[in-house]
Motif scaffolding. Structure first.
Motif, PDB file in Angstrom:
ATOM      1  N   VAL A   1       0.834  -1.199   0.145  1.00  0.00           N
ATOM      2  CA  VAL A   1       0.212   0.223  -0.058  1.00  0.00           C
ATOM      3  C   VAL A   1       0.973   1.224   0.114  1.00  0.00           C
ATOM      4  N   PHE A   2       0.577   2.257  -0.729  1.00  0.00           N
ATOM      5  CA  PHE A   2       1.262   3.591  -0.774  1.00  0.00           C
ATOM      6  C   PHE A   2       0.110   4.442  -0.736  1.00  0.00           C
ATOM      7  N   THR A   3       0.731   5.641  -0.045  1.00  0.00           N
ATOM      8  CA  THR A   3      -0.344   6.924   0.297  1.00  0.00           C
ATOM      9  C   THR A   3       0.422   8.166   0.003  1.00  0.00           C
ATOM     10  N   TYR A   4      -0.468   9.008  -0.266  1.00  0.00           N
ATOM     11  CA  TYR A   4      -0.201  10.344  -0.552  1.00  0.00           C
ATOM     12  C   TYR A   4      -1.252  11.337   0.492  1.00  0.00           C
ATOM     13  N   PRO A   5      -0.575  12.084   1.238  1.00  0.00           N
ATOM     14  CA  PRO A   5      -1.550  12.788   2.342  1.00  0.00           C
ATOM     15  C   PRO A   5      -2.165  13.941   2.078  1.00  0.00           C
ATOM     16  N   ASP A   6      -3.122  14.343   2.780  1.00  0.00           N
ATOM     17  CA  ASP A   6      -4.032  15.601   2.477  1.00  0.00           C
ATOM     18  C   ASP A   6      -3.260  16.683   2.964  1.00  0.00           C
ATOM     19  N   SER A   7      -2.202  17.076   2.135  1.00  0.00           N
ATOM     20  CA  SER A   7      -1.429  18.305   2.482  1.00  0.00           C
ATOM     21  C   SER A   7      -0.791  18.640   1.084  1.00  0.00           C
TER      22      SER A   7
ATOM     23  N   LYS B   1       4.916  29.560  10.001  1.00  0.00           N
ATOM     24  CA  LYS B   1       3.509  29.523  10.038  1.00  0.00           C
ATOM     25  C   LYS B   1       3.181  30.288  11.342  1.00  0.00           C
ATOM     26  N   LYS B   2       3.445  30.770  12.391  1.00  0.00           N
ATOM     27  CA  LYS B   2       3.080  31.256  13.303  1.00  0.00           C
ATOM     28  C   LYS B   2       3.124  32.975  13.200  1.00  0.00           C
ATOM     29  N   ASN B   3       4.045  33.362  12.206  1.00  0.00           N
ATOM     30  CA  ASN B   3       4.055  34.918  11.731  1.00  0.00           C
ATOM     31  C   ASN B   3       2.862  35.053  10.790  1.00  0.00           C
ATOM     32  N   LYS B   4       2.032  35.613  11.498  1.00  0.00           N
ATOM     33  CA  LYS B   4       0.697  35.830  10.497  1.00  0.00           C
ATOM     34  C   LYS B   4       1.155  37.033   9.536  1.00  0.00           C
ATOM     35  N   LEU B   5       2.128  37.925   9.682  1.00  0.00           N
ATOM     36  CA  LEU B   5       2.523  39.036   8.801  1.00  0.00           C
ATOM     37  C   LEU B   5       3.314  38.441   7.678  1.00  0.00           C
ATOM     38  N   LEU B   6       3.845  37.318   7.644  1.00  0.00           N
ATOM     39  CA  LEU B   6       4.556  36.757   6.549  1.00  0.00           C
ATOM     40  C   LEU B   6       3.708  35.702   5.770  1.00  0.00           C
TER      41      LEU B   6
ATOM     42  N   GLU C   1      -3.123  32.123   4.495  1.00  0.00           N
ATOM     43  CA  GLU C   1      -4.021  31.425   5.421  1.00  0.00           C
ATOM     44  C   GLU C   1      -3.693  29.936   5.379  1.00  0.00           C
ATOM     45  N   ALA C   2      -2.866  29.417   4.251  1.00  0.00           N
ATOM     46  CA  ALA C   2      -2.348  27.934   4.655  1.00  0.00           C
ATOM     47  C   ALA C   2      -0.948  27.897   5.349  1.00  0.00           C
ATOM     48  N   GLY C   3      -0.308  28.960   5.637  1.00  0.00           N
ATOM     49  CA  GLY C   3       1.075  29.068   6.451  1.00  0.00           C
ATOM     50  C   GLY C   3       1.999  29.067   5.578  1.00  0.00           C
ATOM     51  N   PHE C   4       2.011  29.408   4.238  1.00  0.00           N
ATOM     52  CA  PHE C   4       3.247  29.513   3.406  1.00  0.00           C
ATOM     53  C   PHE C   4       3.595  31.057   3.385  1.00  0.00           C
TER      54      PHE C   4
ATOM     55  N   ASN D   1      11.205  43.934   0.752  1.00  0.00           N
ATOM     56  CA  ASN D   1      12.654  43.489   0.886  1.00  0.00           C
ATOM     57  C   ASN D   1      12.616  42.135   1.195  1.00  0.00           C
ATOM     58  N   VAL D   2      11.383  41.461   1.115  1.00  0.00           N
ATOM     59  CA  VAL D   2      11.530  39.993   1.867  1.00  0.00           C
ATOM     60  C   VAL D   2      11.077  39.066   0.554  1.00  0.00           C
ATOM     61  N   PHE D   3      11.748  38.071   0.035  1.00  0.00           N
ATOM     62  CA  PHE D   3      11.469  37.072  -1.046  1.00  0.00           C
ATOM     63  C   PHE D   3      11.413  35.759  -0.394  1.00  0.00           C
ATOM     64  N   SER D   4      11.048  34.926  -1.108  1.00  0.00           N
ATOM     65  CA  SER D   4      10.937  33.350  -0.917  1.00  0.00           C
ATOM     66  C   SER D   4      10.840  32.466  -2.167  1.00  0.00           C
ATOM     67  N   LEU D   5      11.413  31.397  -1.875  1.00  0.00           N
ATOM     68  CA  LEU D   5      11.347  30.665  -2.818  1.00  0.00           C
ATOM     69  C   LEU D   5      11.554  29.105  -2.708  1.00  0.00           C
ATOM     70  N   GLY D   6      11.242  28.038  -3.318  1.00  0.00           N
ATOM     71  CA  GLY D   6      11.059  26.883  -2.913  1.00  0.00           C
ATOM     72  C   GLY D   6       9.792  26.238  -2.185  1.00  0.00           C
ATOM     73  N   ASP D   7       9.967  25.171  -1.239  1.00  0.00           N
ATOM     74  CA  ASP D   7       8.766  24.546  -0.985  1.00  0.00           C
ATOM     75  C   ASP D   7       7.917  25.307   0.079  1.00  0.00           C
ATOM     76  N   CYS D   8       8.589  26.359   0.708  1.00  0.00           N
ATOM     77  CA  CYS D   8       7.855  26.808   1.960  1.00  0.00           C
ATOM     78  C   CYS D   8       7.450  28.465   1.161  1.00  0.00           C
ATOM     79  N   CYS D   9       7.326  28.573   0.059  1.00  0.00           N
ATOM     80  CA  CYS D   9       6.633  29.825  -0.357  1.00  0.00           C
ATOM     81  C   CYS D   9       5.281  29.555  -0.946  1.00  0.00           C
ATOM     82  N   SER D  10       4.442  30.371  -1.120  1.00  0.00           N
ATOM     83  CA  SER D  10       3.168  30.217  -1.553  1.00  0.00           C
ATOM     84  C   SER D  10       2.886  30.050  -3.281  1.00  0.00           C
ATOM     85  N   THR D  11       3.851  30.117  -3.966  1.00  0.00           N
ATOM     86  CA  THR D  11       3.627  29.875  -5.352  1.00  0.00           C
ATOM     87  C   THR D  11       2.933  28.631  -5.643  1.00  0.00           C
ATOM     88  N   PRO D  12       1.946  28.593  -6.287  1.00  0.00           N
ATOM     89  CA  PRO D  12       1.273  27.424  -6.737  1.00  0.00           C
ATOM     90  C   PRO D  12       1.808  26.477  -7.783  1.00  0.00           C
TER      91      PRO D  12
END
Length: 438
Positions: free
Chosen positions: A178-184, A292-297, A300-303, A318-329
């Motif tokens: 059995v192989f799984t893929y999560p709800d996230s 995730k806890k920094n609501k300014l950054l 709603e999903a925490g990215f 002056n804030v940029f982000s890339l990779g898995d933690c940013c909100s790009t879809p």
């Protein structure tokens, strides 16, 4: 391979090698560009900036001694590569013309252009790049942590467990796999089914396929987000007798009875369970809590909430982000980071020079969908989930050349070009091939 053994192989000191400094000597630091995270995104971007900034102007905060090429974990789990092939010391992949602080950020303060480290020290910056990746939440599935200590349950997503996958696979003689893929959201969303296909191929090669039922249970409503490749994958699972259950999410494991429990995401009243002889689990994932806890950054999903084209934060210029933690879809893959790093680097340079940002990220991502021990589909696509293929022939077909690319070409490209700030994705290759064809 135990962490201590890995450190011995890499000859790691407690604080890394000569390019690191001990943050505890300082109460306050400042820099022009601060990069938080020394993974694929942090290394790629820092390598670019190291060519134009002085050492004290470029600070990288990364707590780990070891850097993993996580895209290789699928092949490690299938017994094709070793875990040692997937790692280097962090000191060896960060640019020498930079300041590495081996510590963690415990608080982001974008209003004051600063971050707080775990030892209480503070760093102020002109620009910050956030590239912390995602955290694995094994604890969110009841019984999973205990189950991972048994010889039937595995996960390719962690260096702690990835070597167990091949051990479980070798012992599999009959019953259910059995192989799984999560709800996230997950990094490398093709990986949960790659190991499924490799397991099926391994069983066929070793004459055990007719004794094992194979299930791929995914929380998603589709087998793959891009229709062109999804159509090809549906043919593969049908031809190979793999049972695919959509919108099915793993919630609990009973390791004593070897039973996995699932919920139906479209109908909560429907509960199913499967006995297993092999269970490969993809855990839920999210950005680190400090983000995730920094609501300014975050959104709603925490990215980290950035413009999907410029990678600039929507509230703090002056804030940029890339990779898995940013909100790009986009699909969260190393290939996406290759393209993002160039866009981000050029846009910050424009701001430093007082110019308008010039680069735009189109959502490019690539996923080599390994379908066997000598076959692969090479998926490439953009934000609109439209194919954006590099090679001048169809990439939705299983080919040995794509497997060769995944196994033997992409790893050295990653270590020697991407992490050195040279590789910015296959866009230039695509253009040259098109011009040649014309």
């Amino acid at each position: 391979m135990a962490l201590n053994n890995i450190k011995k192989l890499l000859h790691l000191s407690p604080i890394g090698q000569n390019i690191s400094i001990n943050a505890r000597r300082f109460k306050s630091l400042s820099c022009k560009v601060l990069i938080v995270g020394g993974g694929s995104g942090g290394c790629s971007v820092s390598a670019k900036f190291s060519k134009i900034l002085k050492k004290h102007e470029l600070i990288i905060v990364e707590p780990s001694d070891i850097h993993y090429y996580q895209a290789l974990f699928t092949l490690v789990g299938a017994g094709i590569r070793s875990l040692k092939d997937s790692l280097r010391s962090t000191a060896s992949v960060l640019p020498k013309n930079s300041t590495w602080i081996k510590d963690s950020v415990v608080e982001f303060k974008p209003e004051t252009n600063s971050v707080l480290l775990s030892n209480g020290d503070q760093i102020t910056y002109d620009y910050i790049v956030i590239s912390t990746g995602l955290i694995l939440h094994f604890e969110e599935i009841v019984g999973l942590n205990e189950a991972l200590t048994t010889p039937y349950v595995c996960s390719n997503y962690s260096p702690e467990y990835v070597e167990n996958t091949y051990k479980v696979l070798q012992k599999l003689e009959s019953g259910n796999a059995v192989f799984t893929y999560p709800d996230s959201p997950v990094k490398c969303p093709g990986a949960p089914q790659k190991i499924c296909y490799l397991t099926e191929d391994y069983l066929r090669i070793n004459g055990k396929r007719d004794k094992v039922n194979i299930y791929y249970n995914t929380s998603l409503p589709v087998i793959f987000g891009v229709k062109r490749y999804a159509d090809a994958l549906w043919k593969i699972v049908e031809n190979r007798g793999i049972h695919v259950n959509l919108r099915t999410n793993l919630v609990k494991i009973d390791p004593d009875k070897r039973i996995a429990y699932f919920e139906n995401l479209d109908n909560p009243d429907i509960k199913t369970q499967l006995e297993y002889n092999m269970l490969h689990v993809t855990p839920p994932m999210s950005p680190p809590n400090v983000i995730k806890k920094n609501k300014l950054l975050v959104n709603e999903a925490g990215f980290v909430d950035v413009d999907k084209n410029t990678l600039q934060h929507i509230r703090f210029p002056n804030v940029f982000s890339l990779g898995d933690c940013c909100s790009t879809p986009n699909s969260k893959t190393a290939a996406a980071i290759g393209c993002q790093s160039k866009v981000l680097y050029d846009n910050i340079n424009c701001l430093i020079d007082g110019k308008k940002m010039s680069r735009s990220y189109n959502g490019y991502a690539s996923c080599p969908l390994v379908t066997g021990y000598n076959s692969c589909i090479l998926a490439e696509f953009d934000y609109d989930l439209q194919p954006l293929e590099t090679l001048p022939f169809r990439q939705d077909q299983e080919r040995w050349i794509f497997y060769f690319l995944k196994k033997d070409i992409l790893p050295p490209l990653y270590w020697h070009l991407m992490l050195r700030g040279v590789w910015n994705g296959p866009g230039i290759v695509r253009k040259l091939l098109r011009l040649k064809l014309k």
